[in-house]
Design a protein around this motif. Structure first.
Motif, short mmCIF file in Angstrom:
data_model
loop_
_atom_site.label_atom_id
_atom_site.label_comp_id
_atom_site.label_asym_id
_atom_site.label_seq_id
_atom_site.Cartn_x
_atom_site.Cartn_y
_atom_site.Cartn_z
N VAL A 79 114.25 26.06 60.08
CA VAL A 79 114.14 27.17 61.01
C VAL A 79 113.79 28.40 60.19
CG1 VAL A 79 115.22 28.43 62.89
CG2 VAL A 79 115.98 26.10 62.38
N GLU A 80 112.60 28.91 60.38
CA GLU A 80 112.18 30.10 59.66
C GLU A 80 112.30 31.29 60.58
OE1 GLU A 80 107.93 30.79 57.95
OE2 GLU A 80 108.60 32.41 59.29
N PHE A 81 113.08 32.28 60.18
CA PHE A 81 113.23 33.44 61.07
C PHE A 81 113.55 34.73 60.32
CE2 PHE A 81 117.98 33.54 61.29
CZ PHE A 81 118.29 32.27 60.82
N ARG A 132 98.39 31.55 52.95
CA ARG A 132 99.74 31.39 52.41
C ARG A 132 100.57 30.52 53.33
NH1 ARG A 132 99.60 34.85 48.43
NH2 ARG A 132 98.38 36.72 48.80
N ASP A 133 100.38 30.70 54.62
CA ASP A 133 101.13 29.89 55.57
C ASP A 133 100.74 28.41 55.47
OD1 ASP A 133 103.27 30.99 56.99
OD2 ASP A 133 101.95 32.17 58.29
N ILE A 134 99.47 28.16 55.23
CA ILE A 134 99.06 26.75 55.07
C ILE A 134 99.75 26.16 53.84
CG2 ILE A 134 97.12 25.19 54.66
CD1 ILE A 134 95.30 27.28 56.01
N LEU A 148 94.82 35.22 51.92
CA LEU A 148 95.34 35.96 53.06
C LEU A 148 96.59 35.30 53.64
CD1 LEU A 148 91.87 36.63 54.60
CD2 LEU A 148 93.28 38.29 53.39
N TYR A 149 97.16 36.02 54.59
CA TYR A 149 98.36 35.59 55.32
C TYR A 149 98.26 34.13 55.76
CZ TYR A 149 101.98 36.18 59.02
OH TYR A 149 103.07 36.09 59.82
N LEU A 150 97.14 33.78 56.38
CA LEU A 150 96.98 32.43 56.92
C LEU A 150 96.99 31.38 55.81
CD1 LEU A 150 96.46 30.60 59.36
CD2 LEU A 150 94.03 31.08 59.13
N PRO A 195 111.29 39.87 57.50
CA PRO A 195 110.76 41.24 57.49
C PRO A 195 109.85 41.47 56.28
CG PRO A 195 112.98 41.21 56.60
CD PRO A 195 112.67 39.79 57.03
N ASN A 196 109.21 42.63 56.28
CA ASN A 196 108.32 42.97 55.18
C ASN A 196 108.96 44.05 54.32
OD1 ASN A 196 106.38 41.28 56.45
ND2 ASN A 196 105.93 42.97 57.85
N ILE A 197 109.03 43.79 53.04
CA ILE A 197 109.66 44.75 52.14
C ILE A 197 108.88 46.07 52.16
CG2 ILE A 197 110.07 45.22 49.68
CD1 ILE A 197 110.94 42.28 49.50
N GLY A 235 110.89 43.44 66.63
CA GLY A 235 110.46 42.04 66.58
C GLY A 235 111.25 41.27 65.54
N HIS A 236 111.51 41.92 64.39
CA HIS A 236 112.30 41.24 63.36
C HIS A 236 113.74 41.02 63.83
CE1 HIS A 236 109.14 43.18 60.66
NE2 HIS A 236 108.94 41.89 60.57
N LEU A 237 114.25 42.01 64.57
CA LEU A 237 115.63 41.85 65.08
C LEU A 237 115.68 40.69 66.07
CD1 LEU A 237 118.55 42.69 65.42
CD2 LEU A 237 117.84 44.39 67.09
N1 LIG Z 1 105.37 32.04 58.37
C1 LIG Z 1 105.20 33.18 58.96
N2 LIG Z 1 103.99 33.68 59.07
N3 LIG Z 1 106.24 33.86 59.39
C2 LIG Z 1 106.26 35.12 60.04
C3 LIG Z 1 106.25 36.24 59.09
C4 LIG Z 1 106.34 37.57 59.79
C5 LIG Z 1 105.73 38.70 59.01
N4 LIG Z 1 106.44 38.99 57.80
C6 LIG Z 1 105.70 39.93 59.90
O1 LIG Z 1 106.55 40.79 59.79
O2 LIG Z 1 104.86 40.02 60.78
#
Ligand SMILES: NC(=[NH2+])NCCC[C@H](N)C(=O)O
Length: 760
Positions: free
Chosen positions: A308-310, A502-504, A498-500, A313-315, A322-324
């Motif tokens: 479960v990934e939840f 990294r997710d892959i 990019l984001y995508l 947040p972004n440093i 949304g993070h809450l």
């Molecule tokens: N595996 C993921 N892309 N998780 C969601 C990450 C959410 C991202 N850090 C944001 O604040 O939007």
């Protein structure tokens, strides 16, 4: 149940959590069934609640001797554990050795002391293997091993009290069920009591229609209108040939009512049943009191592992609403999966990488203060980031510096990485504090930074080999137009990722490492498209597990700019919103001077009530719905709010405190005759259904509305069913009822992440 002559025991558990097991013996040599499966009421549930059953054939335990049939989670667990024989513990011989010894000790009937010693050794071996051990080879998890230990503990606590060995021999000595009556009694206390009635219905409906128990079971739900009875079967969903209305009529005529099921009546295509409420009451209440915090749990997910990934947040950026939402919904999902027997790994996937961290570093040289950073890293880094961004608007060369800096980070330069590492570490320390306030913790802090360029290159190569990757105007893309998902940008031709991408890489890495059965990403609906692209790309890459990846989305909290807001204005930090609600709560509490004086730690209580207010408001509607914070409703002690639920719980605690006596085992439940008592019993009995349902819907609003319903029933009962001033037997019966309600409400509140309050 075992056959000493080279026959092996085959156990087939009912695929649903019914209170029975089918037991049959087979001839190992010929693989033929030797005895017809016999039904044993009570047994399967006991096995389920004891987690992994021990299947003990004669002679040494070898994989070819243990065969399991059926689809239940326990069967799956064993099927998996024994799948490839030695591959079970390939990577961890020490563990295998200890585990085998344990089986041996149990088989040899060495009793509890020996089993305990070995179980401890297993635990030690498992914990020294650390989380690396989780699901090696997709076989057994540390949690599984600990569950074995739980088997021992639970058996030690059972009436039989001689540990696993005697438990097994007691079961083995059962011809029919005779001789194990006590055992079955103990098992029955842990049965989901409504299922006893369901099973009675299934037996007859199955015999009359030929439909299987598995098909009927999930359809037997609470009727929408209580006037229609207690359990309802919608016949169209059973898909029998013929006219459902006629079938319902025929079944109503042919169904034989008995002590458990007192009425069967058709209403259009529905077949409605009334159950014996006295029997439900008498079985349910002691069962809840015995099970306490386990009441409502089931073992349907046992042997499975979910990631479960939840939160994520972004440093150096705002922790927004949304993070809450992700944090509290994700925590709920983790809780419900665990109460259904799943092993879970919770991951916080931080936004901690990218050019902006170069910018942050450049900004830190200018605006940073080590002292401030230590004191409040989240706030300070945010300030630095805001300042340097503003400067960079006027001086674009700052962006070049940032890019250079980030390049040095990507190249792994110690200096550059050191500063970033410090930001990250300090931020995590601070996050942990705030999460603790919310009753949330993570197994793993990961993040975008954890995926190296190397891993990315592998992903690119794989995509390239599959001819999925195309250059397109300076970018590398995967064309998903055919799948109505547009163009997915994977990286830039200059090599940056990019984001995508990294997710892959992260998904592939997690599957390799954990061999998860399911993975849940708890992220807002704004990222629907991102996750559709991600899952589609994984599918195109030929990853069969991509269908076990799920985006659990949710709507927005509406406010001016998407940030969180308090009554007085917008905030960017989670801590501020928590402090704010806490302060408002504290003010409300102070108004009742008498009560306030009795609260030992008003700071703590106002914090917990405030958090309940936030959580319950957030979970009041289905996840995907947007909602607007309504401060008045949220903080109200009446109406459908978090404080109201906490208030109901603390009232129940206060009754137990004030009663000044204990509920004795011989309590006479038949004294509970009033409608309010039966209504409360009815609602309490549905909690295991709610747990089971939310494991698939993953909708916290179902738990919130259940808790509200329960609290309303509690308050109606408290108006008329007093404990104080009654004759002892009646007072005791009522106290038992309230305790069962308190246990159930407490379990429900814990599942949505709240700490139930005893006083407020
Ligand atoms: N595996 C993921 N892309 N998780 C969601 C990450 C959410 C991202 N850090 C944001 O604040 O939007």
């Amino acid at each position: 149940m075992t056959d000493a002559h080279a026959n092996t025991l085959y156990l087939s558990f009912s695929p649903v959590c019914l209170p029975y097991a089918e037991v049959a013996t087979y001839n190992l040599a010929t693989s033929t069934q030797q005895s017809k499966p016999t039904l044993r009421l009570g047994l399967a549930q006991d096995l389920l609640s004891l987690h992994p059953t021990l299947v003990v054939p004669a002679g040494p335990l070898t994989t070819d001797k243990v065969k399991l049939v059926g689809k239940s989670s326990i069967t799956r667990f064993f099927a998996r554990a024994f799948k490839n024989g030695s591959s079970l513990y390939d990577e961890k011989p020490a563990l295998q050795y200890e585990a085998d010894k344990w089986f041996d000790a149990v088989r040899a009937g060495k009793g509890e002391a020996e089993a305990a010693k070995v179980a401890d050794a297993i635990k030690a071996a498992a914990s020294s293997a650390g989380d690396k051990f989780l699901l090696q080879n997709g076989a057994v998890t540390v949690a599984d091993l600990l569950a074995w230990d739980a088997v021992r503990t639970q058996c030690a606590g059972s009436k039989d009290n001689k540990g696993v060995a005697s438990w097994i021999s007691a079961v083995e000595a059962v011809p029919g069920v005779k001789g194990a009556v006590e055992l079955v009694d103990a098992a029955n206390a842990k049965v989901h009591q409504l299922d006893v009635f369901r099973y009675e219905i299934i037996k007859q409906v199955s015999a009359l229609t030929g439909a299987s128990g598995d098909a009927i079971y999930p359809l037997l739900e609470e009727p929408r209108d209580a006037a229609n009875g207690d359990l309802s079967l919608p016949l169209p969903r059973l898909k029998l040939p013929g006219n459902p209305v006629q079938i319902a009529k025929d079944l109503a005529t042919n169904f034989k009512t008995n002590t458990l099921i007192t009425k069967a009546a058709s209403a259009g295509p529905f077949l409605n049943f009334s159950i014996n409420r006295e029997i439900l009451r008498d079985r349910l209440l002691p069962s809840v009191l015995i099970q306490e915090s386990n009441y409502g749990r089931n073992a349907s997910g046992f042997g499975n592992l979910a990631i479960v990934e939840f939160s994520s947040p972004n440093i150096a950026k705002p922790f927004h609403a949304g993070h809450l939402r992700s944090t509290i919904i994700g925590n709920f999902i983790k809780n419900v999966l665990e109460s259904a027997g799943w092993a879970t790994v919770s991951i916080n996937y931080l936004g901690d990488w990218g050019k902006q961290y170069g910018l942050l570093a450049v900004g830190f040289e200018q605006y940073g203060s080590d002292e401030e950073l230590e004191r409040d890293p989240i706030r300070h880094l945010f300030d630095v980031y805001v300042n340097i961004n503003r400067d960079a608007e006027a001086k674009p060369e700052i962006h070049d510096q940032a890019r250079d800096y980030f390049k040095r980070m990507e190249d792994g330069e110690t200096d550059a990485l050191g500063l970033w590492q410090k930001f990250r570490n300090l931020s995590i320390v601070k996050y942990k504090d705030i999460y603790a306030r919310l009753n949330v913790s993570f197994d793993i802090y990961s993040g975008e930074s954890q995926y190296s360029l190397n891993q990315m290159r592998n992903v690119l190569e794989e995509l390239n080999d599959l001819s999925l990757l195309k250059p397109d105007a300076g970018a590398l893309i995967v064309d998903l137009k055919q799948h109505k998902l547009g163009t997915a940008i994977i990286g830039k031709t200059n090599g940056s990722m990019l984001y995508l991408s990294r997710d892959i890489a992260a998904a592939i890495d997690r599957q390799n490492y954990y061999k998860f059965d399911e993975m849940f990403y708890v992220v807002g609906s704004q990222q629907d498209h991102h996750f559709r692209q991600l899952f589609k790309i994984l599918e195109l890459m030929g990853k069969p597990w991509s269908e076990h990846c799920h985006h659990i989305n949710f709507g927005m909290v509406k406010s001016k700019d998407g940030n969180m807001s308090t009554r007085k204005g917008t905030v960017v930090f989670l801590q501020d919103i928590l402090d704010n609600v806490k302060g408002e709560m504290h003010e409300v509490m102070k108004k009742n001077e008498n009560k306030y004086a009795q609260i030992e730690d008003p700071e703590m209580v106002s914090d917990l009530v405030g958090i309940s207010a936030i959580v319950v408001q957030d979970m009041a509607a289905r996840r995907v719905k947007d909602y607007e914070l309504d401060w008045n409703r949220m903080l109200s002690f009446e109406g459908d709010s978090g404080p109201y639920l906490q208030f109901a719980h603390s009232r129940l605690c206060s009754i137990e405190r004030k009663a000044g006596f204990e509920v004795s085992p011989s309590v006479d439940y038949s004294l509970l005759t009033e409608r309010q008592a039966h209504d409360l019993v009815d609602i309490i009995s549905r909690w295991p259904d709610v747990v089971r349902d939310v494991t698939t819907t993953l909708e916290p609003c179902n738990v919130v509305s259940y808790s509200l319903k329960l609290s309303h029933a509690v308050s109606s009962a408290l108006d008329v069913l007093w404990v104080m001033g009654q004759e002892r037997p009646l007072a005791e019966a009522r106290l038992a009822l309230y305790r069962a309600a308190r246990i159930t409400l407490g379990n429900a509140l814990r599942s949505i992440g709240l700490k139930p309050l005893e006083r407020m």
